[in-house]
Write a protein that holds these residues in place. Sequence first.
Motif, PDB file in Angstrom:
ATOM      1  N   ILE A 127       0.977  -1.285  -0.005  1.00  0.00           N
ATOM      2  CA  ILE A 127       0.175  -0.020  -0.026  1.00  0.00           C
ATOM      3  C   ILE A 127       0.775   1.224  -0.038  1.00  0.00           C
ATOM      4  O   ILE A 127       0.739   2.063  -0.956  1.00  0.00           O
ATOM      5  N   ASP A 130       2.415   1.779  -3.432  1.00  0.00           N
ATOM      6  CA  ASP A 130       1.543   2.344  -4.458  1.00  0.00           C
ATOM      7  C   ASP A 130       1.121   3.914  -4.304  1.00  0.00           C
ATOM      8  O   ASP A 130       1.098   4.655  -5.056  1.00  0.00           O
ATOM      9  N   LEU A 131       0.979   4.307  -2.728  1.00  0.00           N
ATOM     10  CA  LEU A 131       0.521   5.603  -2.488  1.00  0.00           C
ATOM     11  C   LEU A 131       1.829   6.403  -3.175  1.00  0.00           C
ATOM     12  O   LEU A 131       1.232   7.457  -3.423  1.00  0.00           O
ATOM     13  N   GLU A 132       3.101   6.054  -2.729  1.00  0.00           N
ATOM     14  CA  GLU A 132       4.130   6.914  -3.381  1.00  0.00           C
ATOM     15  C   GLU A 132       3.720   6.905  -4.951  1.00  0.00           C
ATOM     16  O   GLU A 132       4.153   7.992  -5.440  1.00  0.00           O
ATOM     17  N   VAL A 134       0.926   6.842  -6.596  1.00  0.00           N
ATOM     18  CA  VAL A 134      -0.069   7.533  -6.978  1.00  0.00           C
ATOM     19  C   VAL A 134       0.258   9.087  -6.828  1.00  0.00           C
ATOM     20  O   VAL A 134      -0.333   9.636  -7.537  1.00  0.00           O
ATOM     21  N   MET A 135       0.921   9.419  -5.614  1.00  0.00           N
ATOM     22  CA  MET A 135       1.327  10.832  -5.240  1.00  0.00           C
ATOM     23  C   MET A 135       1.912  11.396  -6.490  1.00  0.00           C
ATOM     24  O   MET A 135       1.980  12.511  -6.967  1.00  0.00           O
ATOM     25  N   CYS A 165      -7.771   6.611  -5.828  1.00  0.00           N
ATOM     26  CA  CYS A 165      -6.852   5.454  -5.261  1.00  0.00           C
ATOM     27  C   CYS A 165      -6.315   5.859  -4.081  1.00  0.00           C
ATOM     28  O   CYS A 165      -5.950   5.143  -2.985  1.00  0.00           O
ATOM     29  N   GLN A 166      -5.898   7.387  -4.245  1.00  0.00           N
ATOM     30  CA  GLN A 166      -5.046   7.841  -2.893  1.00  0.00           C
ATOM     31  C   GLN A 166      -5.988   7.496  -1.655  1.00  0.00           C
ATOM     32  O   GLN A 166      -5.511   7.396  -0.687  1.00  0.00           O
ATOM     33  N   GLU A 167      -7.378   7.769  -1.907  1.00  0.00           N
ATOM     34  CA  GLU A 167      -8.144   7.863  -0.810  1.00  0.00           C
ATOM     35  C   GLU A 167      -8.129   6.439  -0.142  1.00  0.00           C
ATOM     36  O   GLU A 167      -8.234   6.031   1.043  1.00  0.00           O
ATOM     37  N   LEU A 169      -5.797   4.174  -0.507  1.00  0.00           N
ATOM     38  CA  LEU A 169      -4.683   3.747   0.106  1.00  0.00           C
ATOM     39  C   LEU A 169      -4.696   4.348   1.488  1.00  0.00           C
ATOM     40  O   LEU A 169      -4.095   3.721   2.565  1.00  0.00           O
ATOM     41  N   GLU A 170      -4.898   5.510   1.450  1.00  0.00           N
ATOM     42  CA  GLU A 170      -4.826   6.057   2.874  1.00  0.00           C
ATOM     43  C   GLU A 170      -5.798   5.508   4.135  1.00  0.00           C
ATOM     44  O   GLU A 170      -5.243   5.665   5.056  1.00  0.00           O
ATOM     45  N   GLU A 172      -5.877   2.522   4.022  1.00  0.00           N
ATOM     46  CA  GLU A 172      -5.445   1.073   4.020  1.00  0.00           C
ATOM     47  C   GLU A 172      -6.095   0.081   3.279  1.00  0.00           C
ATOM     48  O   GLU A 172      -6.316  -1.178   3.789  1.00  0.00           O
TER      49      GLU A 172
END
Length: 354
Positions: A127, A130-132, A134-135, A165-167, A169-170, A172
Amino acid sequence: MKIAFVGPPLSGKSTLFRAVTGQAASSHPGLGEHMAVVKVPDQRLHWLFNLYKPKKLVEATIDCLDVPGFSHETAQQQAEFRKSLPHIRQADALVAVVRAFESSTVPPYRDRVDARADLDELVAELIFCDLEAVMNRIEKIEKALTKPTKSHEQEKRELALMKRCQEALENEKPISSIIETDEERKTLSGYQFLTELPLIAVINVNENQAAKPAPFEWPQAKATIALCAETEAEIAELPPEDRKAFLEDLGVSEPAKDRLIRVCYDAVGLVSFLTVGDDEVRAWSIKKGSDAVEAASKIHTDIARGFIRAETVAYNDLHAAGDMKGAKAAGKVRLEGKTYIVQDGDVINFRFNV
Ligand SMILES: Nc1nc2c(ncn2[C@@H]2O[C@H](COP(=O)(O)OP(=O)(O)O)[C@@H](O)[C@H]2O)c(=O)[nH]1
Ligand SMILES: [Mg+2]
């Protein structure tokens, strides 16, 4: 199909890789990357081979990737895993191998044997990765939107999707949890996000647990299986005729290889169709739900372009009839059109002109 074995260090990834591929993964446990191509066992092909006596038998294949363990214990281990990410991202499914076996010689990850905690930590890491990604993507799109270009509409749509996607992942949640349409699935698969991939949890248990069901079902996984990687790897190294007896001793009906491949096919949603002839008898893997033209294009784009009909018989019908002549006489051979949805085990002869 490509699968990647991921998990903490010393969980048995390379041992499982050896059991599945028959190849040693790395001379240094826990280090390095290794790739091997595995033939997909398919009894149907052997029967067809005996019927047609072609020059070649071509099985479907799976690419297996063994990578360094992911770890938060040292910065160096973390860096090793990160270096493998571009390779892992190309997989169609992730096989998460975690330790439940006892051993006095193999030090456990984080000084404890806890398969659930290891799976949780692994997913948290996926996660985070992926967040990295996505950002980074969001930053790029926002920059592009400040410039006068013609593609703003598309960029805005992409930005909205990335924000979702960001939401997720944030919170979890994996990216796979927000996919609503086939179009989104297609778009998102282009980004190669790790949490968009189906995940198979492999719990590496003691030999005396290998015949039992998995000690727990892991909710985030498409499937959870328990096996003893070390014993399976030893059995895989035996001459084929000896394997059955040792598998019986272990209490399992099929080798880890067959089981894992089946589970991965299911998780990714693949089916096989078969082609026959004097030259070769062959299995081809396609996504479940593919139509006849998509299946044809797997063989050759010319066959898809010049597609006329797919002469199709279910393997079981062909097998029951004894041969193609018998299947035709029994009315089991169908002429299917472009939109026919190919089924697992269809034996297909494509009619086309170029
Ligand atoms: N007792 C036991 N040891 C295992 C099992 N699977 C792997 N090992 C041992 O654990 C160590 C690490 O295994 P390896 O496959 O290299 O782990 P990796 O770092 O995840 O690739 C090796 O010494 C293996 O022999 C198992 O099922 N039972
Ligand atoms: Mg290894």
